[in-house]
Design a protein around this motif. Structure first.
Motif, PDB file in Angstrom:
ATOM      1  N   GLN A   2       0.842  -1.200   0.000  1.00 41.60           N
ATOM      2  CA  GLN A   2       0.000   0.000   0.000  1.00 41.60           C
ATOM      3  C   GLN A   2       0.873   1.245   0.000  1.00 41.60           C
ATOM      4  OE1 GLN A   2      -3.110   0.090  -0.531  1.00 41.60           O
ATOM      5  NE2 GLN A   2      -3.609   2.186  -0.052  1.00 41.60           N
ATOM      6  N   PRO A   5      -1.395   8.063  -0.735  1.00 45.64           N
ATOM      7  CA  PRO A   5      -1.741   8.792  -1.962  1.00 45.64           C
ATOM      8  C   PRO A   5      -0.894  10.063  -2.091  1.00 45.64           C
ATOM      9  CG  PRO A   5      -3.677   8.509  -0.535  1.00 45.64           C
ATOM     10  CD  PRO A   5      -2.510   7.964   0.188  1.00 45.64           C
ATOM     11  N   ARG A  32      -6.002   1.315  -7.890  1.00 41.55           N
ATOM     12  CA  ARG A  32      -5.196   2.321  -7.194  1.00 41.55           C
ATOM     13  C   ARG A  32      -5.090   3.529  -8.123  1.00 41.55           C
ATOM     14  NH1 ARG A  32       0.663   0.471  -5.589  1.00 41.55           N
ATOM     15  NH2 ARG A  32      -0.460  -0.714  -4.018  1.00 41.55           N
ATOM     16  N   PHE A  35      -0.321   6.506  -7.517  1.00 39.50           N
ATOM     17  CA  PHE A  35       0.810   5.600  -7.354  1.00 39.50           C
ATOM     18  C   PHE A  35       2.090   6.283  -7.785  1.00 39.50           C
ATOM     19  CE2 PHE A  35      -1.070   4.817 -11.514  1.00 39.50           C
ATOM     20  CZ  PHE A  35       0.006   4.644 -12.377  1.00 39.50           C
ATOM     21  N   GLU A  86       0.457  -7.092  -9.606  1.00 39.35           N
ATOM     22  CA  GLU A  86      -0.012  -6.810  -8.243  1.00 39.35           C
ATOM     23  C   GLU A  86       0.665  -7.764  -7.251  1.00 39.35           C
ATOM     24  OE1 GLU A  86      -4.258  -6.398  -5.929  1.00 39.35           O
ATOM     25  OE2 GLU A  86      -3.950  -8.119  -7.256  1.00 39.35           O
ATOM     26  N   GLU A 109      -5.307  -3.950  -6.690  1.00 39.30           N
ATOM     27  CA  GLU A 109      -4.599  -2.913  -5.947  1.00 39.30           C
ATOM     28  C   GLU A 109      -3.319  -2.579  -6.723  1.00 39.30           C
ATOM     29  OE1 GLU A 109      -3.925  -0.016  -3.374  1.00 39.30           O
ATOM     30  OE2 GLU A 109      -5.766  -1.158  -3.456  1.00 39.30           O
ATOM     31  N   GLY A 111      -1.928   0.529  -9.709  1.00 40.50           N
ATOM     32  CA  GLY A 111      -2.194   1.692 -10.540  1.00 40.50           C
ATOM     33  C   GLY A 111      -2.035   1.304 -12.006  1.00 40.50           C
ATOM     34  N   ASP A 150      -1.601  10.243 -10.617  1.00 42.42           N
ATOM     35  CA  ASP A 150      -2.891  10.265  -9.927  1.00 42.42           C
ATOM     36  C   ASP A 150      -3.951  10.670 -10.946  1.00 42.42           C
ATOM     37  OD1 ASP A 150      -2.706  13.044 -10.163  1.00 42.42           O
ATOM     38  OD2 ASP A 150      -2.669  13.438  -8.011  1.00 42.42           O
TER      39      ASP A 150
END
Length: 158
Positions: A2, A5, A32, A35, A86, A109, A111, A150
């Motif tokens: 994780q 952000p 996501r 990232f 992932e 999970e 990006g 993002d």
């Protein structure tokens, strides 16, 4: 793995011209939306063999940047390759080309940014190059450069 952000707008406000902004308009496909990580690069055309191979190894939080020549004729990544990314700890994948399996990609999970989608899969001949400087739009992406992504866009360090 994780990640906290990040805001590309805030990063650009803080660092300005030390960061390049990719003007090409990418769509978000992964679960996501924010990232970042050091770039690994692949250049390939309508052949995802190298992408599959690289993403099957540990990513250690890196971002794979793929120059697919902007082709939307074939998907360079689908759910199985993305799931491998992932599992192997990649932060994200940026594809200057198409993906497929959009619903499954959104559950990961990971990006994922790409130009669009196409259900048609590619051949896997592993033609292309790895870890060389890429040009996407007017931005050069060198292996190891930090990539920040993002919902506002993608920044790459000089």
């Amino acid at each position: 793995m994780q990640q906290d952000p990040i805001s590309t707008a805030d990063l650009y406000d803080q660092h300005g011209e030390a960061l390049q902004s990719i003007s090409v308009q990418f769509q978000d496909f992964g679960g996501r939306l924010s990232f970042h990580g050091p770039a690994r690069t692949v250049k390939c055309h309508e052949d995802n063999g190298l992408i599959k191979e690289i993403l099957s190894f540990p990513g250690n939080g890196a971002v794979l940047v793929v120059d697919g020549g902007g082709s939307l004729r074939y998907a360079l990544m689908g759910d199985m390759i993305a799931a491998s990314a992932e599992i192997n700890g990649w932060a994200g994948v940026v594809i200057y080309g198409a993906v497929r399996d959009r619903a499954a990609l959104a559950e990961l999970e990971l990006g994922i940014k790409a130009l669009g989608s196409n259900p048609r899969k590619t051949v896997k001949r592993s033609h292309g190059t790895v870890d060389e400087v890429l040009s996407i739009g007017d931005v050069k992406v060198r292996p190891g450069a930090m990539v920040y992504a993002d919902i506002d866009g993608i920044l790459v360090e000089h």
